[in-house]
Design an enzyme around this catalytic site. Structure first.
Site, PDB file in Angstrom:
ATOM      1  N   HIS A  73       0.848  -1.188   0.000  1.00  0.00           N
ATOM      2  CA  HIS A  73       0.000   0.000   0.000  1.00  0.00           C
ATOM      3  C   HIS A  73       0.887   1.242   0.000  1.00  0.00           C
ATOM      4  O   HIS A  73       1.957   1.248   0.621  1.00  0.00           O
ATOM      5  CB  HIS A  73      -0.918   0.006   1.226  1.00  0.00           C
ATOM      6  CG  HIS A  73      -1.963   1.059   1.111  1.00  0.00           C
ATOM      7  ND1 HIS A  73      -1.712   2.378   1.401  1.00  0.00           N
ATOM      8  CD2 HIS A  73      -3.250   1.007   0.686  1.00  0.00           C
ATOM      9  CE1 HIS A  73      -2.801   3.098   1.170  1.00  0.00           C
ATOM     10  NE2 HIS A  73      -3.756   2.268   0.735  1.00  0.00           N
ATOM     11  N   GLU A  90      -3.675   2.127  -7.527  1.00  0.00           N
ATOM     12  CA  GLU A  90      -4.047   3.236  -6.656  1.00  0.00           C
ATOM     13  C   GLU A  90      -3.092   4.411  -6.884  1.00  0.00           C
ATOM     14  O   GLU A  90      -2.004   4.449  -6.277  1.00  0.00           O
ATOM     15  CB  GLU A  90      -3.955   2.809  -5.191  1.00  0.00           C
ATOM     16  CG  GLU A  90      -4.862   1.655  -4.828  1.00  0.00           C
ATOM     17  CD  GLU A  90      -5.247   1.680  -3.349  1.00  0.00           C
ATOM     18  OE1 GLU A  90      -6.442   1.676  -3.074  1.00  0.00           O
ATOM     19  OE2 GLU A  90      -4.350   1.724  -2.495  1.00  0.00           O
TER      20      GLU A  90
HETATM   21  P1  PGA Z   1      -9.388   6.034   0.013  1.00  0.00           P
HETATM   22  O1  PGA Z   1      -8.246   4.962   0.269  1.00  0.00           O
HETATM   23  O2  PGA Z   1     -10.559   5.298  -0.575  1.00  0.00           O
HETATM   24  O3  PGA Z   1      -9.685   6.605   1.370  1.00  0.00           O
HETATM   25  O4  PGA Z   1      -8.834   7.058  -0.932  1.00  0.00           O
HETATM   26  C1  PGA Z   1      -7.971   3.948  -0.650  1.00  0.00           C
HETATM   27  C2  PGA Z   1      -6.740   3.221  -0.220  1.00  0.00           C
HETATM   28  O5  PGA Z   1      -5.806   3.870   0.278  1.00  0.00           O
HETATM   29  O6  PGA Z   1      -6.663   1.988  -0.342  1.00  0.00           O
END
Ligand code: PGA
Length: 271
Positions: free
Chosen positions: A103, A175
Site C-alpha cells: 500500500h 491506486e
Molecule cells: P481512500 O483509500 O478510498 O480513502 O482514498 C484507498 C486506499 O488507500 O486503499
C-alpha cells in the site's frame, strides 16, 4: 501437479481497507453491519474487509458462516525472525484469506521498496493466501508523465519473484497515490476511468508477456483512490477492471455495501 485453469471468468471484488480509522468496537460493529447487509449477495463476489491486526480474530469469529471474507492490511516478508512489531504470514494464515501488500502508505511511511513488496507478495502466495498488491504513481510521477513506467517497474518486481503458476492468484490494485484520500471525508482528485483501464490493460499485458495470456486473463485488477458510492460505477464499467479497494468510504457499512453491489452488477465478467 496443480489443476488446470478452467475458465476466464473473474469474480468481482470489493475490498474495505479500514486502515487505522476504526476502534476495535467500531470495527466489530461495522463488520456485523456488512455481514448483515451483504448476506444476500456476498456469495456472488469477493466481498473482503481488512481491519487492523488486533481485531482480526474477533472479526473472524463474527464472520463465521458468512460469505464475507477477511483480509490483513500488511505482512512482513519473512516467515519469522527478529522483527519487533511485525506480523508474519504464519500469524495470518489461519485468520485471513487475503493480504494487502505494498500500500502506498506503507511505501511512503515505512519506506518499502518494490523488491520488498514483491517478497511480501511471494510469502503470501507461499502461505496459500491471496495478495492484493497495490501499485501506482505519486503525484510527482504523475506530473512527470511516468505513470506507465512506474507501474511497470512495480508489477515486474512481483513477477520477478513469483512462480508463473501463481500469477492467477494475484490481485493488483491500481491506486494513484494522488487519488487516495488523506483522511476521512477528504476525497482527493481521481484519474479518468480510461486511464485506469489503460493501467489494468498494462498489468495484464505484462503478465501475458511474462507468463502466458491464460495466466494474465485470470489475475484481477482493482481500482482504488477516493472511491465512493457515486464514483464507483465509472471505474468498474471499464473493461478489465474487476473491482475496487476502498478506504475512507468503506468505514461506512451502508456506503461500502452499496459500492460492492454496484461492482457486482457493473463489472464485465470476461473483459
Ligand atoms: P481512500 O483509500 O478510498 O480513502 O482514498 C484507498 C486506499 O488507500 O486503499
Amino acid at each position: 501437479m496443480r489443476p488446470p485453469l478452467l475458465s476466464v471468468r473473474r469474480r468481482p471484488v470489493a475490498v474495505a481497507n479500514w486502515k487505522m480509522y476504526l476502534s476495535a468496537t467500531a470495527s466489530l460493529r461495522a463488520a456485523e453491519s456488512i455481514r448483515t447487509l451483504g448476506a444476500r449477495f456476498a456469495s456472488s463476489m469477493d466481498l473482503i474487509i481488512c481491519p487492523s491486526f488486533p481485531v482480526l480474530s474477533d472479526v473472524r469469529r463474527l464472520l463465521e458462516r458468512s460469505r464475507v471474507r477477511l483480509g490483513a492490511q500488511d505482512v512482513h516478508e519473512e516467515a519469522r525472525g527478529p522483527y519487533t512489531g511485525d506480523v508474519s504470514v504464519e500469524h495470518l494464515r489461519h485468520l485471513v484469506r487475503y493480504v494487502i501488500v505494498g500500500h502506498s502508505e506503507r511505501r511512503r511511511f515505512h519506506h518499502e521498496t518494490d523488491e520488498q513488496v514483491a517478497r511480501k507478495a511471494h510469502s503470501v502466495v507461499r502461505a496459500g493466501l491471496f495478495p492484493i498488491v497495490c501499485v501506482g504513481e505519486t503525484s510527482e510521477e504523475h506530473a512527470a508523465g511516468v505513470t506507465i513506467e512506474r507501474v511497470r517497474a512495480q508489477v515486474r518486481a512481483v513477477f520477478g519473484v513469483l512462480p508463473v503458476l501463481d500469477i492467477p492468484r494475484l490481485l493488483f490494485a491500481y491506486e494513484p497515490v494522488w487519488a487516495i484520500a488523506a483522511g476521512l471525508g477528504a476525497p482527493a482528485s481521481q484519474p479518468e476511468p480510461q486511464e485506469v483501464a489503460e493501467v489494468a490493460g498494462l498489468i495484464r499485458k505484462l503478465a501475458a508477456e511474462h507468463a502466458a495470456p491464460r495466466y494474465a486473463e485470470r489475475l484481477r485488477v482493482l481500482y482504488g483512490g477516493s472511491v465512493t458510492a457515486e464514483t464507483v460505477r465509472s471505474f468498474v464499467s471499464e473493461p478489465g477492471v474487476d473491482g475496487v479497494l476502498v478506504g475512507s468510504a468503506s468505514t461506512k457499512p451502508v456506503e461500502f455495501v452499496t459500492i460492492a453491489k454496484t461492482v457486482l452488477h457493473a463489472v464485465r465478467p470476461s473483459s
